[in-house]
Write a protein that holds these residues in place. Sequence first.
Motif, PDB file in Angstrom:
ATOM      1  N   LEU A   1      -3.589   1.749   9.586  1.00 47.94           N
ATOM      2  CA  LEU A   1      -2.627   1.079   8.720  1.00 47.94           C
ATOM      3  C   LEU A   1      -1.584   0.310   9.522  1.00 47.94           C
ATOM      4  CD1 LEU A   1      -2.067   3.813   6.003  1.00 47.94           C
ATOM      5  CD2 LEU A   1      -2.865   1.472   5.572  1.00 47.94           C
ATOM      6  N   ALA A   2      -1.223   0.810  10.697  1.00 44.06           N
ATOM      7  CA  ALA A   2      -0.230   0.123  11.519  1.00 44.06           C
ATOM      8  C   ALA A   2      -0.698  -1.273  11.912  1.00 44.06           C
ATOM      9  CB  ALA A   2       0.077   0.936  12.774  1.00 44.06           C
TER      10      ALA A   2
ATOM     11  N   LEU B   1      -2.470  -0.975  -3.964  1.00 43.81           N
ATOM     12  CA  LEU B   1      -3.442   0.097  -3.759  1.00 43.81           C
ATOM     13  C   LEU B   1      -2.735   1.298  -3.163  1.00 43.81           C
ATOM     14  CD1 LEU B   1      -5.705  -0.424  -0.602  1.00 43.81           C
ATOM     15  CD2 LEU B   1      -3.518  -1.586  -0.934  1.00 43.81           C
ATOM     16  N   VAL B   2      -3.449   2.432  -3.159  1.00 36.68           N
ATOM     17  CA  VAL B   2      -2.961   3.666  -2.551  1.00 36.68           C
ATOM     18  C   VAL B   2      -3.979   4.114  -1.520  1.00 36.68           C
ATOM     19  CG1 VAL B   2      -2.505   6.125  -2.958  1.00 36.68           C
ATOM     20  CG2 VAL B   2      -1.605   4.403  -4.549  1.00 36.68           C
ATOM     21  N   VAL B   3      -3.486   4.510  -0.345  1.00 36.05           N
ATOM     22  CA  VAL B   3      -4.340   5.102   0.693  1.00 36.05           C
ATOM     23  C   VAL B   3      -3.972   6.577   0.758  1.00 36.05           C
ATOM     24  CG1 VAL B   3      -4.964   5.100   3.133  1.00 36.05           C
ATOM     25  CG2 VAL B   3      -4.447   2.937   1.968  1.00 36.05           C
ATOM     26  N   THR B   4      -4.952   7.452   0.561  1.00 38.03           N
ATOM     27  CA  THR B   4      -4.613   8.865   0.416  1.00 38.03           C
ATOM     28  C   THR B   4      -5.728   9.782   0.877  1.00 38.03           C
ATOM     29  OG1 THR B   4      -3.804  10.524  -1.158  1.00 38.03           O
ATOM     30  CG2 THR B   4      -5.485   8.977  -1.961  1.00 38.03           C
ATOM     31  N   ASP B   5      -5.338  10.978   1.300  1.00 37.12           N
ATOM     32  CA  ASP B   5      -6.314  12.047   1.550  1.00 37.12           C
ATOM     33  C   ASP B   5      -6.004  13.247   0.664  1.00 37.12           C
ATOM     34  OD1 ASP B   5      -4.046  13.138   2.707  1.00 37.12           O
ATOM     35  OD2 ASP B   5      -4.946  13.508   4.668  1.00 37.12           O
TER      36      ASP B   5
ATOM     37  N   ALA C   1       0.837  -1.202   0.000  1.00 31.17           N
ATOM     38  CA  ALA C   1       0.000   0.000   0.000  1.00 31.17           C
ATOM     39  C   ALA C   1       0.870   1.249   0.000  1.00 31.17           C
ATOM     40  CB  ALA C   1      -0.921   0.010   1.220  1.00 31.17           C
ATOM     41  N   GLY C   2       0.705   2.088  -1.020  1.00 30.53           N
ATOM     42  CA  GLY C   2       1.327   3.399  -1.005  1.00 30.53           C
ATOM     43  C   GLY C   2       0.471   4.328  -0.157  1.00 30.53           C
ATOM     44  N   VAL C   3       1.110   5.151   0.656  1.00 24.72           N
ATOM     45  CA  VAL C   3       0.385   6.052   1.556  1.00 24.72           C
ATOM     46  C   VAL C   3       0.766   7.483   1.210  1.00 24.72           C
ATOM     47  CG1 VAL C   3      -0.098   6.634   3.961  1.00 24.72           C
ATOM     48  CG2 VAL C   3       0.493   4.272   3.343  1.00 24.72           C
TER      49      VAL C   3
ATOM     50  N   THR D   1      -4.074   1.933 -10.540  1.00 20.49           N
ATOM     51  CA  THR D   1      -3.984   1.387  -9.191  1.00 20.49           C
ATOM     52  C   THR D   1      -5.145   1.911  -8.349  1.00 20.49           C
ATOM     53  OG1 THR D   1      -1.578   1.269  -9.329  1.00 20.49           O
ATOM     54  CG2 THR D   1      -2.540   1.268  -7.122  1.00 20.49           C
ATOM     55  N   PRO D   2      -5.898   1.045  -7.684  1.00 21.89           N
ATOM     56  CA  PRO D   2      -7.041   1.502  -6.888  1.00 21.89           C
ATOM     57  C   PRO D   2      -6.601   2.371  -5.718  1.00 21.89           C
ATOM     58  CG  PRO D   2      -6.634  -0.830  -6.517  1.00 21.89           C
ATOM     59  CD  PRO D   2      -5.755  -0.427  -7.659  1.00 21.89           C
ATOM     60  N   ALA D   3      -7.419   3.363  -5.395  1.00 17.44           N
ATOM     61  CA  ALA D   3      -7.116   4.291  -4.311  1.00 17.44           C
ATOM     62  C   ALA D   3      -8.238   4.276  -3.284  1.00 17.44           C
ATOM     63  CB  ALA D   3      -6.920   5.710  -4.861  1.00 17.44           C
ATOM     64  N   LEU D   4      -7.858   4.116  -2.030  1.00 19.36           N
ATOM     65  CA  LEU D   4      -8.799   4.293  -0.926  1.00 19.36           C
ATOM     66  C   LEU D   4      -8.636   5.737  -0.483  1.00 19.36           C
ATOM     67  CD1 LEU D   4      -9.096   1.993   2.249  1.00 19.36           C
ATOM     68  CD2 LEU D   4      -9.926   4.332   2.036  1.00 19.36           C
TER      69      LEU D   4
END
Length: 304
Positions: free
Chosen positions: A168-169, A205-209, A140-142, A222-225
């Motif tokens: 995520l931890a 996937l990528v987790v992002t704000d 996961a990319g953050v 790539t899917p993004a949350l």
Amino acid sequence: MHGRDRILVTGWFSFLHGEATAGDVLALRRVEEVLREAGLAYDVVWSPGFRAEGTHFEDLDPAAYSRLVFVCGPAHGWQVEELHRRFAHCVRIAVGVSVIDPGSPAVTGFHRVLARDAEGTGPTLDLAARAPALPARPVAGVVLTHGQHEYGGQRRHEEVAAALTRWLAGKDCARLELETRLDAHDWRLCGTPAQLEAVLTRLDLVVTDRLHGLVLALRAGTPALAVDPVEGGAKVTAQARACGWPALVAAERLTEEALEHWWEWCLTGGRSEAVRIGAAFRSADAEADAADGLVAALGARPVG
């Protein structure tokens, strides 16, 4: 095996102020595999700073063990010398270690040293190389931001970042912190968009704000949350709508249940949807963007 026949397995991952590296822990797994196949009973000592629920030096009785195995890392330092003093009654063996000073008490205290590298001998394969195969884990990319002060009282950036990183931890995944900011002089950052895209295409996937965390992930297929860190929704929400991307959580509705739902979706059906959207960005009949109206806004006529 019973009583004093047990083996105590230690390493730098055992010491309070030591460190547990991936290589050391894999070396331990290789040693455990060998001991199990031989039917030998053993206990592993962990640093309480790394594994609070494990067996720690302060919890065990040295008299319960007849042999001690020290795994990987350098056979060097006062911590190793202390092992020799505390477990003087044990047969002590070092395996897969580097011997820096063969005359040091840390080395001479062992009854047998099965070195991976030592002066005067040829090197042997590191124990981690033959460790048991590992199960695949998602990568996961953050991509997070702590700025955007222009949103004033609607900002929930700190709360969102804290909630995401805490969640995520606890995920069994590989986390890779990324930054959309480019820097040609800082090796830790990408210097061009192509470099960042090369990373994004290789993620699960990528987790992002961040708005561009969302858009660039989808561009790479790539899917993004995505989480909108502005209360009431702002540009992240608007962009998710423009892209037709469903994996979006509002700051005021940020729960682990919502994150878990979209995490699972991103790792399943979300991949094909991200690929489809990324391809649509590049198609001849792509959705309009603001640049499509630029020439007319400038009052200029198209060339040709």
